[in-house]
Scaffold this motif. Sequence first.
Motif, mmCIF file in Angstrom:
data_model
loop_
_atom_site.group_PDB
_atom_site.id
_atom_site.type_symbol
_atom_site.label_atom_id
_atom_site.label_comp_id
_atom_site.label_asym_id
_atom_site.label_seq_id
_atom_site.Cartn_x
_atom_site.Cartn_y
_atom_site.Cartn_z
ATOM 1 N N THR A 178 0.853 -1.182 0.000
ATOM 2 C CA THR A 178 0.000 0.000 0.000
ATOM 3 C C THR A 178 0.890 1.233 0.000
ATOM 4 N N ASP A 329 -2.239 3.283 5.739
ATOM 5 C CA ASP A 329 -2.797 1.937 5.853
ATOM 6 C C ASP A 329 -2.657 1.399 7.276
ATOM 7 N N PHE A 332 -5.235 2.905 9.391
ATOM 8 C CA PHE A 332 -6.533 2.294 9.082
ATOM 9 C C PHE A 332 -6.741 1.030 9.916
ATOM 10 N N ASP A 354 -2.194 9.952 1.112
ATOM 11 C CA ASP A 354 -3.581 10.203 0.720
ATOM 12 C C ASP A 354 -4.439 9.698 1.879
ATOM 13 N N GLN A 357 -8.502 7.188 2.621
ATOM 14 C CA GLN A 357 -8.808 5.822 3.068
ATOM 15 C C GLN A 357 -9.348 5.780 4.493
#
Length: 443
Positions: A178, A329, A332, A354, A357
């Motif tokens: 990712t 990621d 997340f 970014d 997510q």
Amino acid sequence: MRLTILGAGETGAGTAVLARQKGYDVFVSDAGSIADKYKQMLNDHAVAWEEGGHTAELVLRAETIVKSPGIPPTAPIVVQAAERGIPILSEIEFASRYTDAKMICITGSNGKTTTTRLIHHILTRAGYDASLAGNIGRSMALQVAEGKHDWYVIELSSFQLENMYNFRANIAVVLNITPDHLDRYDFRMDAYAAAKMRIDRNQTETDSLIYWRDDDYVSAFLQREPTPARELVFADEQGGRAVAYVRNGVMTVERPSVFFMNVDELSLRGRHNVRNCMAATIAALSAGVPREAIKSALSDFPPVPHRLEPAGIAHGVTYINDSKATNVDACFYALDAMTTPVVLILGGLDKGNDYAQIIPLVKEKCRALVYLGADNAKLHETFDSLGLPVFDTHTMSDCMQACQHIAQWGDTVLLSPCCASFDLFNGMAERGTLFKEAVACIS
């Protein structure tokens, strides 16, 4: 043969010791300052060194260069070496040429430290002579110089994989790919993914490649460049080519041998950690570890420092140190694992992140956001419009004061920054340690 080593940290100093042992004429050059313990190591082995810059005349006299993974290929001295056709290797590549140990290698954008330590824990609990190396642990080159091990369990970053050529992983694990470190790869995911997938280079049909089924980049790469290795695929759910999955709360492995374990018995929590456990289990089974030894190790594996590490409870608020979450990621997965309202600490050195997510999870799970960085402008642009309370801080002390002010009884304060730490701290470990120390002061 003359060998130049660029960078005199753990990997560089370790490589120097091994190279001297193997009869090389060694020169070490570091653009920064060399720590005293490494200077002593170099001096003890009669290695010539310089610090504070690279003297091109001395560096480029080499027949081979071993480069610290932190030095980018665009560094002027590296460009000059490449233009002259001087081979540039990683420490792992160099060290592997002087050992016949079996190699279990782990890469991925997230989870590789946890999975690497977990595999090592399983192997050592089963009585294997296995040592940690790579992105964690002691220099592999130094370990090869000092003695013999039967197995190395190696965490490999994309930076380390860039300069791997003849190295062969007997068991390779790719957890995910990712966005991360895109500033190193001209903000191109294909270039970053290609660096990660060098882990299966030189594998044969007797080797194993373990990877997550639902990672688009891994699957796309293997379609373009099929591997001769035995592919062992894990997934969240049964189906497709998955040999490991979760069904009815049971982690199930079909190959390379059958294994079952209730998810509730795993010491690690969270969906992402179940994936890490599946990958580690497949790797251990591939290495011949008995099932009962794997079960025992999976049930008592301690938390990895700075990765969803409990930092304490103060005034009814739980504090969790996830300083190792240096990309979106990882944050997340941390948020996904939370079951109480969250005060989320974000910020640091942005690597082209970014944040889209995590916006749905931030809306769902967060009570407030605390920004901790030298420049929090991008965080304000991304998250302020969500309507959550926001605090702008630039020191750990101010950050903790903001958390104490907004957190309520039963909440979780989660340090999961999405960013590198070098804007305010000397590394993610220092950031996490200062966070834990601050929690201890209010407990």
